[in-house]
Design an enzyme around this catalytic site. Sequence first.
Site, PDB file in Angstrom:
ATOM      1  CG  ASP A   1      -1.580   1.445   1.343  1.00 17.94           C
ATOM      2  OD1 ASP A   1      -1.002   2.071   0.442  1.00 17.94           O
ATOM      3  OD2 ASP A   1      -2.668   1.365   2.079  1.00 17.94           O
TER       4      ASP A   1
ATOM      5  CG  HIS B   1       7.481   8.637 -24.719  1.00 21.30           C
ATOM      6  ND1 HIS B   1       6.279   9.143 -24.462  1.00 21.30           N
ATOM      7  CD2 HIS B   1       7.032   7.882 -25.735  1.00 21.30           C
ATOM      8  CE1 HIS B   1       5.428   9.869 -25.074  1.00 21.30           C
ATOM      9  NE2 HIS B   1       5.732   9.283 -26.397  1.00 21.30           N
TER      10      HIS B   1
ATOM     11  CE  LYS C   1       8.570   9.041 -29.941  1.00 12.88           C
ATOM     12  NZ  LYS C   1       7.140   7.918 -30.368  1.00 12.88           N
TER      13      LYS C   1
ATOM     14  CD  GLU D   1      -1.456  12.376 -29.758  1.00  8.94           C
ATOM     15  OE1 GLU D   1      -0.407  11.201 -29.722  1.00  8.94           O
ATOM     16  OE2 GLU D   1      -1.152  13.040 -29.030  1.00  8.94           O
TER      17      GLU D   1
ATOM     18  CG  ASP E   1      -0.434  15.092 -23.280  1.00  6.24           C
ATOM     19  OD1 ASP E   1      -0.550  14.231 -22.419  1.00  6.24           O
ATOM     20  OD2 ASP E   1      -1.730  14.662 -23.867  1.00  6.24           O
TER      21      ASP E   1
ATOM     22  CG  HIS F   1       6.343  14.567 -25.976  1.00  2.00           C
ATOM     23  ND1 HIS F   1       7.292  14.488 -24.636  1.00  2.00           N
ATOM     24  CD2 HIS F   1       4.764  14.198 -25.332  1.00  2.00           C
ATOM     25  CE1 HIS F   1       6.343  13.392 -24.469  1.00  2.00           C
ATOM     26  NE2 HIS F   1       5.296  13.464 -24.559  1.00  2.00           N
TER      27      HIS F   1
ATOM     28  CE  LYS G   1      -3.528  14.368 -27.238  1.00  2.00           C
ATOM     29  NZ  LYS G   1      -2.565  14.209 -27.226  1.00  2.00           N
TER      30      LYS G   1
ATOM     31  CE  LYS H   1       2.408   7.138 -32.718  1.00  2.00           C
ATOM     32  NZ  LYS H   1       2.027   8.809 -32.329  1.00  2.00           N
TER      33      LYS H   1
END
Length: 488
Positions: free
Chosen positions: A88, A172, A176, A210, A229, A234, A334, A339
């Site tokens: 927990d 991330h 790449k 995207e 986001d 990025h 979006k 993409k």
Amino acid sequence: NSNEPCDFVLFGALGDLSRRKLLPSLYQLEKAQLLHPETSIVGVARQSMDVEAFQQEVKKNIQKFGEADLCEDTWSRLSARLDYVCVDMKDIASYQQFDEHVNPDRTMVCYLATPPSIYGDICRGLHSSNIIDSSVRVVLEKPIGHDLESSNIINDQVAEYFSESQIYRIDHYLGKETVLNLVALRFANSIFATNWDHNCIDHVQISVAESVGIEGRWGYFDDAGQMRDMVQNHLLQILSLVAMEPPTTLDADSIRDEKLKVLKALRPIDSSNFNSTTVRGQYTAGFVKGEEVPGYLEEDDANQKSQTETFVAIKANIDNWRWAGVPFYLRTGKRMPKKVSEVVIYFKRQPHNLFGDSFQSLPPNKLVIRLQPDEGVEITVMNKVPGLTSSGSMDLQKSKLNLSFSEAFSAERIPDAYEKLLLEVMLGNQALFVRRDEVEQAWTWVDSILEAWRGSNEPPEPYQAGTWGPVESIGLLARENRSWYESK
Ligand code: BG6
């Protein structure tokens, strides 16, 4: 393989990120024999289950999100490393059982694939268990905060127990292959290294489009928006790599020092200039890849009054010697037609046209760096059309020098970004992780734009799903006689 064994402790081992990305990436590292033979993987989550049940969960997820047809040999090696602890994470007492699962003589890597709101609890719990020392590494996922202030709270909580050299903040995109290749292209090739400034470059475009919408994450996304986001992390990371000065070496702080200088040189955008430098949009119903999709406000769980942006375009300026007068246009959204992520460098036109009377007939050279998919690098050049003409004049044609990764490196598999980043953490290399001052600087720039938008009280511009964003984003470039690069 990673040169020393470690205990890789995965907090949130049954969560979405672990299931979709981290566990399949560990499997690929195993397959490529890049994990040290003695490295162990300890899953941590709240559910009580035994190791066998955890192994079955991991197997199922690797088959679902990684490789349907598991290599049995790889799987038997990976499953032998797996261990599981039910914790927990908010309860300090719960951490006491850790010493049975980790080896004090090995480096411990703690990957926090959990909501950032409990990073502080986890760090405190680890500390109380007396198993952490200066060799422990802690990996943090985004979003680190919602703005500068909240990111400072999270970073302070972690910093109470870990020094900056132990903290690995994930973006991330830095894992790449094609993003890493930006460094190779720029600094291993003199044609780019010497032409990379305001003397030669007219402007730069960075697009991360995207086709997906909100994917069942309405609650999270509506709170964040495309700016937090995607842009804060990025896009600004890509921009920093494109624009930075040559680092002295490839070590972590040399690179991060240079990226930070770029972020610091970004011209602030606030209530005085946001109208001429930013566009935000929100998608309405439309068709993406031939399929009818709902608008943002019609998605499941949507708050129909939401003014959250799902598209952002920005004209950024970097106020330093190298980039004076060279705009960097950023665009991300979006529900765009497909993409595709690209960096396009537009070089300056020739000063004089020998081949015709108009400048327009001699278009500028472009360097197109295709980050994903169809990874590659392309240069457009003017070329003589071979053959004779009755007037003796030269016919020119725009042609492409095209390096496609899938053709040039057909024997190589392009690894997922997380494979690269997990390996780097195990190797103890921080170069591909974001330093605290970078996060702060990025938030400072982004917060000011968000504040200007809030202050304006204007809703985002609508754009139909399946288009390249609101018309205003075309206008952002058109008024400077430029246009967005049209991806193939
Ligand atoms: C994540 C965002 O960081 O990046 C998502 O939270 C986005 O909203 C994703 O879809 C895009 O990543 P990629 O690797 O698919 O380009």
